[in-house]
Write a protein that holds these residues in place. Structure first.
Motif, mmCIF file in Angstrom:
data_model
loop_
_atom_site.group_PDB
_atom_site.id
_atom_site.type_symbol
_atom_site.label_atom_id
_atom_site.label_comp_id
_atom_site.label_asym_id
_atom_site.label_seq_id
_atom_site.Cartn_x
_atom_site.Cartn_y
_atom_site.Cartn_z
ATOM 1 N N ASP A 1 -4.034 63.963 52.783
ATOM 2 C CA ASP A 1 -4.016 63.219 51.523
ATOM 3 C C ASP A 1 -2.881 62.201 51.544
ATOM 4 N N PRO A 2 -3.084 61.059 52.215
ATOM 5 C CA PRO A 2 -2.022 60.049 52.326
ATOM 6 C C PRO A 2 -1.647 59.426 50.983
ATOM 7 N N GLY A 3 -2.447 59.647 49.953
ATOM 8 C CA GLY A 3 -2.142 59.086 48.644
ATOM 9 C C GLY A 3 -1.021 59.813 47.928
ATOM 10 N N VAL A 4 -0.704 61.030 48.390
ATOM 11 C CA VAL A 4 0.383 61.814 47.790
ATOM 12 C C VAL A 4 1.684 61.482 48.524
ATOM 13 N N ARG A 5 2.679 60.975 47.781
ATOM 14 C CA ARG A 5 3.955 60.599 48.396
ATOM 15 C C ARG A 5 4.758 61.877 48.661
ATOM 16 N N MET A 6 4.938 62.188 49.948
ATOM 17 C CA MET A 6 5.562 63.456 50.277
ATOM 18 C C MET A 6 6.155 63.392 51.685
ATOM 19 N N ASN A 7 7.431 63.726 51.819
ATOM 20 C CA ASN A 7 8.053 63.814 53.136
ATOM 21 C C ASN A 7 8.946 65.043 53.266
ATOM 22 N N LYS A 8 8.722 66.025 52.393
ATOM 23 C CA LYS A 8 9.520 67.252 52.398
ATOM 24 C C LYS A 8 8.606 68.470 52.252
ATOM 25 N N ILE A 9 9.032 69.568 52.879
ATOM 26 C CA ILE A 9 8.333 70.837 52.720
ATOM 27 C C ILE A 9 9.364 71.929 52.504
ATOM 28 N N PHE A 10 9.044 72.844 51.587
ATOM 29 C CA PHE A 10 9.948 73.937 51.252
ATOM 30 C C PHE A 10 9.192 75.248 51.416
ATOM 31 N N ALA A 11 9.819 76.207 52.105
ATOM 32 C CA ALA A 11 9.178 77.509 52.311
ATOM 33 C C ALA A 11 10.112 78.635 51.908
ATOM 34 N N LEU A 12 9.551 79.627 51.229
ATOM 35 C CA LEU A 12 10.253 80.879 50.965
ATOM 36 C C LEU A 12 9.739 81.916 51.961
ATOM 37 N N THR A 13 10.647 82.727 52.492
ATOM 38 C CA THR A 13 10.245 83.811 53.366
ATOM 39 C C THR A 13 10.718 85.135 52.771
ATOM 40 N N GLY B 1 12.088 61.896 60.135
ATOM 41 C CA GLY B 1 12.028 61.495 58.737
ATOM 42 C C GLY B 1 11.424 62.514 57.798
ATOM 43 N N LEU B 2 11.011 63.658 58.308
ATOM 44 C CA LEU B 2 10.436 64.707 57.468
ATOM 45 C C LEU B 2 11.453 65.831 57.294
ATOM 46 N N ARG B 3 11.669 66.233 56.036
ATOM 47 C CA ARG B 3 12.673 67.246 55.706
ATOM 48 C C ARG B 3 12.026 68.617 55.587
ATOM 49 N N ILE B 4 12.541 69.582 56.339
ATOM 50 C CA ILE B 4 12.022 70.944 56.337
ATOM 51 C C ILE B 4 13.088 71.851 55.747
ATOM 52 N N MET B 5 12.730 72.597 54.684
ATOM 53 C CA MET B 5 13.668 73.475 53.989
ATOM 54 C C MET B 5 13.113 74.891 53.979
ATOM 55 N N VAL B 6 13.951 75.846 54.333
ATOM 56 C CA VAL B 6 13.540 77.251 54.381
ATOM 57 C C VAL B 6 14.591 78.099 53.675
#
Length: 233
Positions: A88-100, A126-131
């Motif tokens: 879905d390139p229409g959604v502005r998003m460059n970050k992902i957050f995960a809970l474990t 350029g993509l931010r990954i948060m855990v």
């Protein structure tokens, strides 16, 4: 509006409890952002499942743990975010957050997050990954109360510990999102002020101090512009 892809990884905890905590925390975080006028929202993209082949054995003071190494988690999250952006390139998003539901460890020496209550962040192309691990925030009483549900355990006691669990995880989520937008640690009564103990974390307000709030709001606005959003007056 900037969206942060959100997922969770659960292999070692009661599924109903995890879903209750996870979705309550996400709802509260999005409510906080909305009521505070911060144009960022967590966007649930489904549960992330890791294959047993990723598991490693780790010797810790608490005994031997079967855990997923952080390197594997980050690899999978990076790939999942790329899939979501392409879908879905229409959604502005460059970050992902995960809970474990398990502690964050590495193939390198063990990261002692039980005392530090920290998550991990990494930027790839350029993509931010948060855990963030939920494990350090879990009240120890839950381990004994959950198996005894329906057999005389006071419901209000169980709810009290679940509420504490949710509050702790919510503060941790806000802390990591702050880092995701460039905030540093602060020394105010604020979620960006890391605690020395879980009791200190419990006493923190669920939100940012004025200084961190202004910095976060500005950072989200700039991030929106970099993703192709319209400039605001």
């Amino acid at each position: 509006m900037e969206f942060i892809a959100f997922t969770y990884i659960n292999n070692f905890m009661d599924r109903k409890v995890v879903e209750d905590v996870v979705f309550s925390v996400v709802d509260e975080a999005n409510r906080y952002f909305k009521e505070s006028g911060i144009d960022a929202r967590l966007l649930y993209i489904g549960q992330l499942r890791l294959e047993p082949g990723y598991l490693i054995s780790l010797n810790t003071p608490e005994g031997t743990l079967r855990v997923y190494p952080l390197e594997a988690i980050i690899d999978v999250l990076h790939a999942r975010l790329l899939e979501e952006i392409e879908r879905d390139p229409g959604v502005r998003m460059n970050k992902i957050f995960a809970l474990t539901t398990f502690p964050l460890v590495s193939r390198n020496p063990y990261f002692d997050f039980y005392e530090r209550f920290l998550g991990i962040q990494e930027t790839r192309l350029g993509l931010r990954i948060m855990v963030l691990s939920m494990k350090p925030f879990e009240p120890p009483e839950l381990k004994s109360l959950l198996p005894a549900r329906g057999s005389g355990v006071p419901l209000d006691e169980l709810k009290r510990h679940l509420t504490t669990f949710k509050d702790r995880v919510l503060k941790g989520l806000l802390h990591e999102v702050g880092h995701g937008f460039g905030l540093e640690h602060c020394t105010n009564e604020c979620v960006m002020n890391p605690p020395d103990s879980i009791e200190e974390w419990d006493s923190r307000p669920t939100g940012y101090c004025h200084s961190c709030f202004i910095d976060l709001k500005r950072a989200v606005e700039w991030s929106e512009l970099s993703l192709g959003g319209e400039e605001k007056d």
